[in-house]
Write a protein that holds these residues in place. Structure first.
Motif, mmCIF file in Angstrom:
data_model
loop_
_atom_site.group_PDB
_atom_site.id
_atom_site.type_symbol
_atom_site.label_atom_id
_atom_site.label_comp_id
_atom_site.label_asym_id
_atom_site.label_seq_id
_atom_site.Cartn_x
_atom_site.Cartn_y
_atom_site.Cartn_z
ATOM 1 N N LEU A 1 -8.652 -14.827 1.197
ATOM 2 C CA LEU A 1 -7.819 -13.637 1.085
ATOM 3 C C LEU A 1 -6.485 -13.970 0.422
ATOM 4 N N ALA A 2 -5.949 -15.154 0.729
ATOM 5 C CA ALA A 2 -4.715 -15.591 0.078
ATOM 6 C C ALA A 2 -4.921 -15.737 -1.425
ATOM 7 N N LYS A 3 -6.082 -16.243 -1.821
ATOM 8 C CA LYS A 3 -6.377 -16.379 -3.251
ATOM 9 C C LYS A 3 -6.483 -15.010 -3.915
ATOM 10 N N LEU A 4 -7.050 -14.026 -3.202
ATOM 11 C CA LEU A 4 -7.146 -12.676 -3.748
ATOM 12 C C LEU A 4 -5.757 -12.095 -3.962
ATOM 13 N N ALA A 5 -4.855 -12.281 -2.982
ATOM 14 C CA ALA A 5 -3.475 -11.810 -3.143
ATOM 15 C C ALA A 5 -2.806 -12.520 -4.312
ATOM 16 N N GLY A 6 -3.080 -13.829 -4.464
ATOM 17 C CA GLY A 6 -2.514 -14.575 -5.586
ATOM 18 C C GLY A 6 -3.043 -14.104 -6.924
ATOM 19 N N LYS A 7 -4.309 -13.727 -6.945
ATOM 20 C CA LYS A 7 -4.904 -13.205 -8.175
ATOM 21 C C LYS A 7 -4.257 -11.887 -8.581
ATOM 22 N N VAL A 8 -4.031 -11.011 -7.608
ATOM 23 C CA VAL A 8 -3.363 -9.746 -7.891
ATOM 24 C C VAL A 8 -1.960 -10.008 -8.421
ATOM 25 N N LYS A 9 -1.245 -10.921 -7.780
ATOM 26 C CA LYS A 9 0.110 -11.258 -8.210
ATOM 27 C C LYS A 9 0.109 -11.790 -9.649
ATOM 28 N N GLU B 1 0.823 -1.209 0.000
ATOM 29 C CA GLU B 1 0.000 0.000 0.000
ATOM 30 C C GLU B 1 0.860 1.262 0.000
ATOM 31 N N ASN B 2 1.941 1.261 0.786
ATOM 32 C CA ASN B 2 2.835 2.414 0.818
ATOM 33 C C ASN B 2 3.466 2.675 -0.544
ATOM 34 N N LEU B 3 3.907 1.605 -1.197
ATOM 35 C CA LEU B 3 4.548 1.773 -2.497
ATOM 36 C C LEU B 3 3.555 2.226 -3.556
ATOM 37 N N LEU B 4 2.341 1.711 -3.514
ATOM 38 C CA LEU B 4 1.324 2.138 -4.471
ATOM 39 C C LEU B 4 1.021 3.626 -4.313
ATOM 40 N N ALA C 1 -6.679 0.557 -8.682
ATOM 41 C CA ALA C 1 -7.322 -0.753 -8.497
ATOM 42 C C ALA C 1 -6.525 -1.611 -7.512
ATOM 43 N N LEU C 2 -5.203 -1.533 -7.584
ATOM 44 C CA LEU C 2 -4.359 -2.281 -6.653
ATOM 45 C C LEU C 2 -4.518 -1.757 -5.230
ATOM 46 N N ARG C 3 -4.596 -0.438 -5.077
ATOM 47 C CA ARG C 3 -4.821 0.123 -3.735
ATOM 48 C C ARG C 3 -6.171 -0.293 -3.178
ATOM 49 N N SER D 1 9.216 -4.581 -4.086
ATOM 50 C CA SER D 1 8.335 -4.374 -5.233
ATOM 51 C C SER D 1 6.914 -4.783 -4.874
ATOM 52 N N ILE D 2 5.963 -4.308 -5.656
ATOM 53 C CA ILE D 2 4.562 -4.670 -5.424
ATOM 54 C C ILE D 2 4.354 -6.158 -5.696
ATOM 55 N N SER D 3 4.970 -6.665 -6.760
ATOM 56 C CA SER D 3 4.832 -8.079 -7.089
ATOM 57 C C SER D 3 5.338 -8.961 -5.956
ATOM 58 N N TYR D 4 6.515 -8.649 -5.435
ATOM 59 C CA TYR D 4 7.074 -9.443 -4.339
ATOM 60 C C TYR D 4 6.201 -9.335 -3.089
ATOM 61 N N SER D 5 5.688 -8.130 -2.811
ATOM 62 C CA SER D 5 4.868 -7.930 -1.616
ATOM 63 C C SER D 5 3.606 -8.780 -1.646
ATOM 64 N N PHE D 6 2.947 -8.829 -2.806
ATOM 65 C CA PHE D 6 1.741 -9.658 -2.900
ATOM 66 C C PHE D 6 2.092 -11.147 -2.861
ATOM 67 N N GLN D 7 3.243 -11.504 -3.396
ATOM 68 C CA GLN D 7 3.695 -12.886 -3.314
ATOM 69 C C GLN D 7 3.907 -13.286 -1.850
ATOM 70 N N ALA D 8 4.587 -12.423 -1.076
ATOM 71 C CA ALA D 8 4.833 -12.704 0.337
ATOM 72 C C ALA D 8 3.536 -12.665 1.141
ATOM 73 N N LEU D 9 2.633 -11.756 0.783
ATOM 74 C CA LEU D 9 1.336 -11.676 1.461
ATOM 75 C C LEU D 9 0.548 -12.958 1.249
#
Length: 319
Positions: A264-272, A172-175, A294-296, A235-243
């Motif tokens: 919620l994990a599936k939602l993070a995976g979908k964003v990734k 969220e901070n990076l976005l 949209a990402l925020r 990065s945003i990609s890495y953050s969603f991967q770790a999330l």
């Protein structure tokens, strides 16, 4: 594993507030050095810091002008600014104190020491000596906190809740930072080389970016690097991967709660996955601002769902 909602709430927000404090300390330090390099534009630098970290309307109500002293007071030591370093440290410390018996003693010692140190400071302590050393001290303490947690915490629910909060906050901070960059670029306010580099330095990504792109510093490459690089940990990609990984690792006895976390994990995976499909054409297509928004919104949705399910008793501060 049994876990009360109060404990899950405290852990999640410890992760968020410690990440927010570290992020803001780094951002302030970088922008302070920009101000020293561009003395003629210092007012603009302070104004951008308020918009990035704080609330301009709140600032204007409390302070008469946008000066160095007032801005540093507001974003560092003002208890009434919910995103100041002192306020965020206090919130993290309070949550840690509420579950102190469940956490390693080293974490309390570090966070309590940082809060007590900040509490005794005033803005003259920042400007009279070295602002860089001041904010470096805050960052170093947060690094020690995360290092201690990484070294001694069992990889159980407590750890995974902290990590989920940390990486959601990081994304969220990076976005927010990238949205600010795109807005300023559109106004032709970020055309200089130092200001472009400040975005990379504010997430400690300058060296990694140079290894990837050499001296080709432009908006497209910065966006590509900070959004899509799967190996850069901020990065945003890495953050969603770790999330996604953290949420998947949470195992609860209540089947309904477990299902919610995994959704919620599936939602993070979908964003990734959606990020993985992006390329340079998507960044240049004029839809970048819509993508960032949209990402925020996805971040806000995950935060609200976590709050609603695990800790509906009170609302913490969403930056």
């Amino acid at each position: 594993m049994v876990m009360m909602g109060r404990t899950a709430e405290a852990l999640f927000w410890i992760g968020r507030y410690t990440e927010r404090t570290e992020n803001h300390a780094r951002l302030i330090d970088v922008y302070y050095h920009i101000r020293e390099e561009r003395e003629s534009g210092s007012g603009q630098i302070w104004s951008r810091l308020i918009d990035t970290i704080g609330d301009r309307a709140v600032f204007n109500e409390q302070y008469s002008s946008c000066t160095e002293q007032y801005v540093l007071q507001y974003i560092t030591l003002d208890k009434n600014n919910v995103n100041s370093l002192l306020a965020c440290t206090n919130h993290a410390r309070t949550n840690l104190r509420n579950i102190r018996e469940k956490m390693p003693a080293e974490l309390w010692d570090i966070m309590n020491g940082l809060y007590l140190w900040l509490k005794e400071k005033d803005v003259r302590d920042i400007t009279s000596d070295s602002p860089h050393l001041f904010y470096r001290f805050v960052r170093d303490n947060l690094s020690m906190f995360h290092g201690a947690a990484t070294s001694v915490m069992p990889r159980q629910n407590e750890w995974h809740f902290i990590e989920a909060g940390r990486y959601l906050e990081r994304a969220e901070n990076l976005l927010r930072l990238l949205q600010s960059l795109c807005l300023d670029y559109a106004k032709e306010e970020v055309s200089s080389y130092p200001l472009m580099l400040s975005v990379l330095k504010s997430v400690s990504g300058y060296e990694s970016f140079r290894r990837e792109y050499a001296d080709t510093v432009n908006l497209t490459n910065i966006i590509k690097f900070l959004m899509l690089h799967e190996a850069f940990p901020r990065s945003i990609s890495y953050s969603f991967q770790a999330l996604e990984r953290s949420l998947k690792s949470i195992q609860l006895e209540d089947p309904e709660l477990n299902m919610t976390v995994h959704k919620l994990a599936k939602l993070a995976g979908k964003v990734k996955a959606n990020l993985a499909c992006m390329d340079e054409e998507d960044i240049l297509s004029g839809k970048l601002e819509m993508t960032l928004q949209a990402l925020r919104e996805s971040c806000n949705l995950m935060g609200m769902r976590m709050s609603k399910v695990f800790f509906p008793s009170r609302e913490e501060v969403i930056a």
